[in-house]
Motif scaffolding. Structure first.
Motif, PDB file in Angstrom:
ATOM      1  N   GLU A   1      30.886  35.310  33.690  1.00 13.01           N
ATOM      2  CA  GLU A   1      31.840  36.424  33.641  1.00 13.01           C
ATOM      3  C   GLU A   1      33.265  35.939  33.897  1.00 13.01           C
ATOM      4  O   GLU A   1      34.207  36.371  33.252  1.00 13.01           O
ATOM      5  CB  GLU A   1      31.449  37.484  34.678  1.00 13.01           C
ATOM      6  CG  GLU A   1      32.272  38.743  34.574  1.00 13.01           C
ATOM      7  CD  GLU A   1      31.790  39.847  35.506  1.00 13.01           C
ATOM      8  OE1 GLU A   1      32.620  40.692  35.854  1.00 13.01           O
ATOM      9  OE2 GLU A   1      30.606  39.854  35.866  1.00 13.01           O
ATOM     10  N   GLU A   2      33.391  34.976  34.810  1.00 14.87           N
ATOM     11  CA  GLU A   2      34.717  34.414  35.114  1.00 14.87           C
ATOM     12  C   GLU A   2      35.277  33.671  33.896  1.00 14.87           C
ATOM     13  O   GLU A   2      36.457  33.796  33.572  1.00 14.87           O
ATOM     14  CB  GLU A   2      34.635  33.479  36.320  1.00 14.87           C
ATOM     15  CG  GLU A   2      35.971  32.894  36.746  1.00 14.87           C
ATOM     16  CD  GLU A   2      36.994  33.943  37.160  1.00 14.87           C
ATOM     17  OE1 GLU A   2      38.199  33.687  36.971  1.00 14.87           O
ATOM     18  OE2 GLU A   2      36.611  35.020  37.654  1.00 14.87           O
ATOM     19  N   GLN A   3      34.425  32.919  33.207  1.00 12.61           N
ATOM     20  CA  GLN A   3      34.871  32.208  32.009  1.00 12.61           C
ATOM     21  C   GLN A   3      35.267  33.192  30.913  1.00 12.61           C
ATOM     22  O   GLN A   3      36.246  32.964  30.198  1.00 12.61           O
ATOM     23  CB  GLN A   3      33.770  31.285  31.501  1.00 12.61           C
ATOM     24  CG  GLN A   3      33.552  30.064  32.376  1.00 12.61           C
ATOM     25  CD  GLN A   3      32.324  29.272  31.965  1.00 12.61           C
ATOM     26  OE1 GLN A   3      31.309  29.843  31.565  1.00 12.61           O
ATOM     27  NE2 GLN A   3      32.407  27.950  32.065  1.00 12.61           N
TER      28      GLN A   3
ATOM     29  N   LYS B   1      36.471  36.177  31.438  1.00 18.44           N
ATOM     30  CA  LYS B   1      37.769  36.731  31.859  1.00 18.44           C
ATOM     31  C   LYS B   1      38.898  35.750  31.544  1.00 18.44           C
ATOM     32  O   LYS B   1      39.959  36.143  31.065  1.00 18.44           O
ATOM     33  CB  LYS B   1      37.756  37.046  33.358  1.00 18.44           C
ATOM     34  CG  LYS B   1      36.957  38.265  33.725  1.00 18.44           C
ATOM     35  CD  LYS B   1      37.003  38.506  35.228  1.00 18.44           C
ATOM     36  CE  LYS B   1      36.114  39.645  35.647  1.00 18.44           C
ATOM     37  NZ  LYS B   1      36.110  39.822  37.117  1.00 18.44           N
ATOM     38  N   GLN B   2      38.647  34.468  31.809  1.00 18.52           N
ATOM     39  CA  GLN B   2      39.666  33.455  31.526  1.00 18.52           C
ATOM     40  C   GLN B   2      39.921  33.337  30.028  1.00 18.52           C
ATOM     41  O   GLN B   2      41.077  33.213  29.605  1.00 18.52           O
ATOM     42  CB  GLN B   2      39.238  32.100  32.098  1.00 18.52           C
ATOM     43  CG  GLN B   2      39.293  32.037  33.609  1.00 18.52           C
ATOM     44  CD  GLN B   2      38.753  30.723  34.155  1.00 18.52           C
ATOM     45  OE1 GLN B   2      38.182  29.915  33.423  1.00 18.52           O
ATOM     46  NE2 GLN B   2      38.928  30.513  35.453  1.00 18.52           N
TER      47      GLN B   2
END
Length: 72
Positions: free
Chosen positions: A21-23, A25-26
């Motif tokens: 999920e963080e990737q 978002k990035q």
């Protein structure tokens, strides 16, 4: 056949894992920044083109004025 398919999918998931999920978002933030930079570049080009056109119009007007003054 189904077992081979499942095995192939499992191997692909090892080689090409899902983004976290963080990737995601990035990646979305990078795409947004890239879009904003492209928009800023397009705006700057439009302003530059408009300035160049205005400068050409002013130069042409000065040349026409000089011709008129020389004719009189």
């Amino acid at each position: 056949m189904e077992d081979e398919y499942s095995k192939a999918i499992a191997e692909l998931n090892v080689v090409y894992p899902q983004m976290t999920e963080e990737q995601e978002k990035q990646a979305a933030a990078q795409a947004e920044a890239k879009a904003q930079a492209a928009q800023a570049a397009a705006t700057a080009k439009a302003k530059s083109d408009a300035l160049a056109a205005a400068q050409k119009a002013a130069t042409d007007a000065q040349a026409n004025l000089a011709k008129l003054q020389a004719a009189n």
